[in-house]
Design a protein around this motif. Structure first.
Motif, PDB file in Angstrom:
ATOM      1  N   GLY A   1       0.632  -1.085  -0.013  1.00 47.68           N
ATOM      2  CA  GLY A   1      -0.062  -0.044  -0.104  1.00 47.68           C
ATOM      3  C   GLY A   1       0.936   1.210   0.058  1.00 47.68           C
ATOM      4  N   ALA A   2       2.256   1.317  -0.142  1.00 45.03           N
ATOM      5  CA  ALA A   2       2.837   2.462  -0.210  1.00 45.03           C
ATOM      6  C   ALA A   2       2.952   3.172  -1.375  1.00 45.03           C
ATOM      7  CB  ALA A   2       4.314   1.987   0.300  1.00 45.03           C
ATOM      8  N   LEU A   3       2.576   2.378  -2.778  1.00 41.20           N
ATOM      9  CA  LEU A   3       2.764   2.881  -3.948  1.00 41.20           C
ATOM     10  C   LEU A   3       1.432   2.590  -4.816  1.00 41.20           C
ATOM     11  CD1 LEU A   3       6.300   1.927  -4.996  1.00 41.20           C
ATOM     12  CD2 LEU A   3       5.388   4.230  -4.478  1.00 41.20           C
ATOM     13  N   SER A   4       0.991   3.543  -5.627  1.00 42.10           N
ATOM     14  CA  SER A   4      -0.123   3.381  -6.375  1.00 42.10           C
ATOM     15  C   SER A   4       0.541   2.768  -7.911  1.00 42.10           C
ATOM     16  CB  SER A   4      -1.070   4.471  -6.680  1.00 42.10           C
ATOM     17  OG  SER A   4      -0.489   5.697  -7.002  1.00 42.10           O
ATOM     18  N   PRO A   5      -0.442   2.521  -8.555  1.00 39.67           N
ATOM     19  CA  PRO A   5      -0.116   2.288 -10.223  1.00 39.67           C
ATOM     20  C   PRO A   5       0.593   3.518 -10.863  1.00 39.67           C
ATOM     21  CG  PRO A   5      -2.130   1.060  -9.442  1.00 39.67           C
ATOM     22  CD  PRO A   5      -1.775   2.007  -8.531  1.00 39.67           C
ATOM     23  N   ASN A   6      -0.074   4.645 -10.606  1.00 37.84           N
ATOM     24  CA  ASN A   6       0.329   5.850 -11.304  1.00 37.84           C
ATOM     25  C   ASN A   6       1.801   6.473 -10.510  1.00 37.84           C
ATOM     26  OD1 ASN A   6      -1.461   6.122 -13.148  1.00 37.84           O
ATOM     27  ND2 ASN A   6      -2.692   7.479 -11.856  1.00 37.84           N
ATOM     28  N   ASP A   7       1.853   6.197  -9.100  1.00 37.22           N
ATOM     29  CA  ASP A   7       3.147   6.379  -8.492  1.00 37.22           C
ATOM     30  C   ASP A   7       4.301   5.672  -9.384  1.00 37.22           C
ATOM     31  OD1 ASP A   7       2.003   8.079  -6.672  1.00 37.22           O
ATOM     32  OD2 ASP A   7       1.740   6.505  -5.240  1.00 37.22           O
ATOM     33  N   ILE A   8       4.023   4.322  -9.554  1.00 37.77           N
ATOM     34  CA  ILE A   8       4.958   3.454 -10.049  1.00 37.77           C
ATOM     35  C   ILE A   8       5.325   4.030 -11.683  1.00 37.77           C
ATOM     36  CG2 ILE A   8       5.763   1.060 -10.965  1.00 37.77           C
ATOM     37  CD1 ILE A   8       3.881   0.310  -8.675  1.00 37.77           C
ATOM     38  N   ARG A   9       4.394   4.509 -12.278  1.00 35.67           N
ATOM     39  CA  ARG A   9       4.402   4.889 -13.579  1.00 35.67           C
ATOM     40  C   ARG A   9       5.280   6.124 -13.752  1.00 35.67           C
ATOM     41  NH1 ARG A   9       1.673   2.218 -17.279  1.00 35.67           N
ATOM     42  NH2 ARG A   9       1.424   4.176 -18.672  1.00 35.67           N
ATOM     43  N   ARG A  10       4.782   7.036 -12.563  1.00 35.81           N
ATOM     44  CA  ARG A  10       5.539   8.419 -12.650  1.00 35.81           C
ATOM     45  C   ARG A  10       7.185   8.032 -12.510  1.00 35.81           C
ATOM     46  NH1 ARG A  10       1.107   9.816  -9.112  1.00 35.81           N
ATOM     47  NH2 ARG A  10      -0.325  10.968 -10.403  1.00 35.81           N
ATOM     48  N   ARG A  11       7.241   7.430 -11.543  1.00 36.66           N
ATOM     49  CA  ARG A  11       8.743   6.917 -11.630  1.00 36.66           C
ATOM     50  C   ARG A  11       9.357   6.211 -12.673  1.00 36.66           C
ATOM     51  NH1 ARG A  11      10.636   5.627  -5.898  1.00 36.66           N
ATOM     52  NH2 ARG A  11       8.955   6.557  -4.630  1.00 36.66           N
ATOM     53  N   GLU A  12       8.651   5.597 -13.793  1.00 38.11           N
ATOM     54  CA  GLU A  12       9.223   5.215 -14.809  1.00 38.11           C
ATOM     55  C   GLU A  12       9.108   6.080 -15.995  1.00 38.11           C
ATOM     56  OE1 GLU A  12      10.942   2.174 -15.288  1.00 38.11           O
ATOM     57  OE2 GLU A  12      11.100   2.158 -13.299  1.00 38.11           O
ATOM     58  N   ASN A  13       8.546   7.419 -15.749  1.00 42.81           N
ATOM     59  CA  ASN A  13       8.531   8.296 -16.701  1.00 42.81           C
ATOM     60  C   ASN A  13       7.282   7.853 -17.659  1.00 42.81           C
ATOM     61  OD1 ASN A  13      10.344   9.955 -15.543  1.00 42.81           O
ATOM     62  ND2 ASN A  13      12.036   9.042 -16.810  1.00 42.81           N
ATOM     63  N   ASP A  14       6.361   7.146 -17.270  1.00 41.82           N
ATOM     64  CA  ASP A  14       5.159   6.904 -18.004  1.00 41.82           C
ATOM     65  C   ASP A  14       3.845   7.743 -17.768  1.00 41.82           C
ATOM     66  OD1 ASP A  14       6.438   4.762 -19.269  1.00 41.82           O
ATOM     67  OD2 ASP A  14       6.028   3.301 -17.948  1.00 41.82           O
ATOM     68  N   PRO A  15       2.885   7.916 -18.472  1.00 43.94           N
ATOM     69  CA  PRO A  15       1.755   8.649 -18.164  1.00 43.94           C
ATOM     70  C   PRO A  15       1.012   8.128 -17.249  1.00 43.94           C
ATOM     71  CG  PRO A  15       1.754   8.045 -20.440  1.00 43.94           C
ATOM     72  CD  PRO A  15       2.989   7.419 -20.149  1.00 43.94           C
ATOM     73  N   PRO A  16       0.295   8.669 -16.393  1.00 42.93           N
ATOM     74  CA  PRO A  16      -0.861   8.160 -15.356  1.00 42.93           C
ATOM     75  C   PRO A  16      -1.948   7.518 -16.200  1.00 42.93           C
ATOM     76  CG  PRO A  16      -1.010  10.517 -15.162  1.00 42.93           C
ATOM     77  CD  PRO A  16       0.277  10.309 -16.097  1.00 42.93           C
ATOM     78  N   ILE A  17      -2.628   6.571 -15.695  1.00 44.63           N
ATOM     79  CA  ILE A  17      -3.813   5.785 -16.090  1.00 44.63           C
ATOM     80  C   ILE A  17      -5.020   6.242 -15.276  1.00 44.63           C
ATOM     81  CG2 ILE A  17      -2.368   3.910 -17.069  1.00 44.63           C
ATOM     82  CD1 ILE A  17      -3.200   2.373 -14.647  1.00 44.63           C
ATOM     83  N   PRO A  18      -5.999   5.975 -15.927  1.00 42.30           N
ATOM     84  CA  PRO A  18      -7.617   6.261 -15.172  1.00 42.30           C
ATOM     85  C   PRO A  18      -7.452   5.364 -13.969  1.00 42.30           C
ATOM     86  CG  PRO A  18      -7.900   6.193 -17.514  1.00 42.30           C
ATOM     87  CD  PRO A  18      -6.511   5.663 -17.345  1.00 42.30           C
ATOM     88  N   ASN A  19      -8.073   5.968 -12.871  1.00 43.37           N
ATOM     89  CA  ASN A  19      -8.080   5.081 -11.658  1.00 43.37           C
ATOM     90  C   ASN A  19      -6.816   4.595 -10.976  1.00 43.37           C
ATOM     91  OD1 ASN A  19     -10.804   5.604 -11.718  1.00 43.37           O
ATOM     92  ND2 ASN A  19     -11.262   3.936 -13.179  1.00 43.37           N
ATOM     93  N   GLY A  20      -5.762   5.155 -11.299  1.00 40.04           N
ATOM     94  CA  GLY A  20      -4.406   4.656 -11.177  1.00 40.04           C
ATOM     95  C   GLY A  20      -3.722   5.142  -9.976  1.00 40.04           C
TER      96      GLY A  20
END
Length: 413
Positions: free
Chosen positions: A364-383
């Motif tokens: 629960g420390a990271l959300s999917p969008n947190d991970i995607r931001r670290r990988e320089n990927d755009p966020p996703i809906p409900n992420g």
């Protein structure tokens, strides 16, 4: 400064500014022990030192440097609406990128102990540009109020004076709190020894890397004949351009090559130790500057982390503190701060990185969008949804479950 200005304590740019460094001769390498150990001499003679300076400046310029704003909920966000954000991240001034300016400042800090940049502000006192200055062209004066004033000598035109709010000053370890000392100045003795080894190796190379030999004659030679034979041998056979030439001797002369002495072998070992000392002086692991004698797969990865934690981490903290002092006003420091993103240098390979992401996602420390931001990927809906493991729920808590949509198979045509 007039009487009214003196009474009110108002600073002006007029007046002569004298360099207030009592250790000027030591900074410039003039006189005393290790007088020839200057920045230019060290970089041109010691390859390890040149690599250390280049590695520190290039790596610090390559990592992200961001301006953050503290939020009301205790978090932070990038203050990309502030002009200083673009100065630190994109363009320092119309003629230099942020990478070039930061590399110049860190290199000046390592070579002279000080890095300077003229600050340009707008009407709201926000920084709009930074113009790096050659460190040896800047003089510093401490005023009676304790503040600093800077005199900049230019190649063309008259020198000019800048107030403390108009200059970004990065300083190394200091004796007087005004000017910093460079790594070269502090460790002049160790670097001087390494340069002595380099000069000895250069002399051996100039003599075609040939060990000394013994030339004997059957008959006894006079003093003039000794000098003539020695000069003839050095003229014809000494030097790298004469290596491999055929040697012809007459008169019963006999040449015996001296074997490689233990002192020569000890000299080669001392050169390796000197290279390690140079890397140690700059705080860099040996493998990061190309010294791979004792490198293994495991310790190379550990030394990569030591490079960030022991060398770049303190350097980043020094730069951030100086920028906080010089670039931000008293009011803006309450909500804004500058920070390097060193996490990009600590990330492992793809497998190790995504394994860490999996653990952060499951706990629960990271959300999917947190991970995607670290990988320089755009966020996703409900992420931005954070999950919590069921076994971490407090006892007696009823977990509400939502019915998932059921997709019925399509009817056959």
């Amino acid at each position: 400064m007039g009487l009214l200005s003196r009474l009110l304590g108002i600073e002006t740019r007029s007046g002569d500014v004298r360099l207030s460094d009592p250790f000027l001769a030591e900074h410039l390498g003039v006189g005393g022990r290790g007088a020839n150990v200057t920045a230019d001499a060290v970089l041109s003679n010691l390859a390890v030192a040149a690599r250390c300076v280049a590695l520190r400046s290039e790596m610090m310029a390559s990592v992200g440097l961001y301006l953050f704003r503290r939020t009301d909920n205790g978090g932070r966000e990038r203050a990309d609406d502030n002009p200083l954000y673009g100065v630190l991240h994109d363009l320092a001034n119309p003629n230099m990128t942020a990478f070039e300016a930061r590399e110049f400042l860190v290199r000046s800090l390592d070579l002279t102990g000080n890095g300077y940049a003229r600050i340009e502000r707008n009407a709201r006192a926000q920084v709009t540009a930074l113009y790096p200055l050659p460190p040896l062209s800047v003089g510093v004066e401490r005023l009676a109020s304790g503040r600093l004033r800077y005199r900049v000598n230019t190649e063309r035109g008259a020198p000019y004076v800048l107030l403390q709010e108009e200059m970004l000053h990065l300083r190394g370890c200091s004796r007087d709190g005004i000017l910093g000392q460079s790594t070269i100045a502090v460790n002049r003795g160790s670097l001087g020894l390494a340069m002595t080894h380099q000069e000895t190796a250069s002399a051996l190379s100039a003599n075609s890397l040939r060990p000394s030999g013994l030339l004997s004659f059957v008959e006894r030679l006079t003093g003039d004949q000794h000098a003539q034979v020695r000069q003839s041998m050095e003229t014809r056979y000494s030097g790298t351009d004469k290596a491999g030439k055929l040697m012809i001797m007459d008169g019963g002369a006999k040449f015996e090559r001296m074997s490689f002495s233990p002192e020569d072998a000890e000299f080669l070992s001392s050169r390796k130790l000197a290279n390690e000392d140079v890397a140690r002086v700059f705080g860099l692991p040996p493998t990061s500057v190309g010294i791979t004698d004792k490198a293994t797969y495991s310790n190379t990865e550990q030394e990569g982390r030591a490079l960030v934690q022991n060398a770049l981490g303190p350097l980043a903290g020094r730069i951030e503190a100086a920028m906080l002092r010089c670039l931000l006003t008293d009011v803006s420091r309450r909500s804004l701060y500058v920070e390097h993103d060193l996490d990009t240098l600590l990330r492992g390979d793809v497998k190790a990185r995504f394994e860490a992401y999996r653990i952060g996602r499951e706990t629960g420390a990271l959300s999917p969008n947190d991970i995607r931001r670290r990988e320089n990927d755009p966020p996703i809906p409900n992420g931005d949804i954070y999950h919590q493991p069921a076994n971490w729920v407090p006892l007696g808590t009823k977990v509400a479950t939502e019915a998932l949509p059921v997709h019925e198979p399509a009817a056959a045509a």
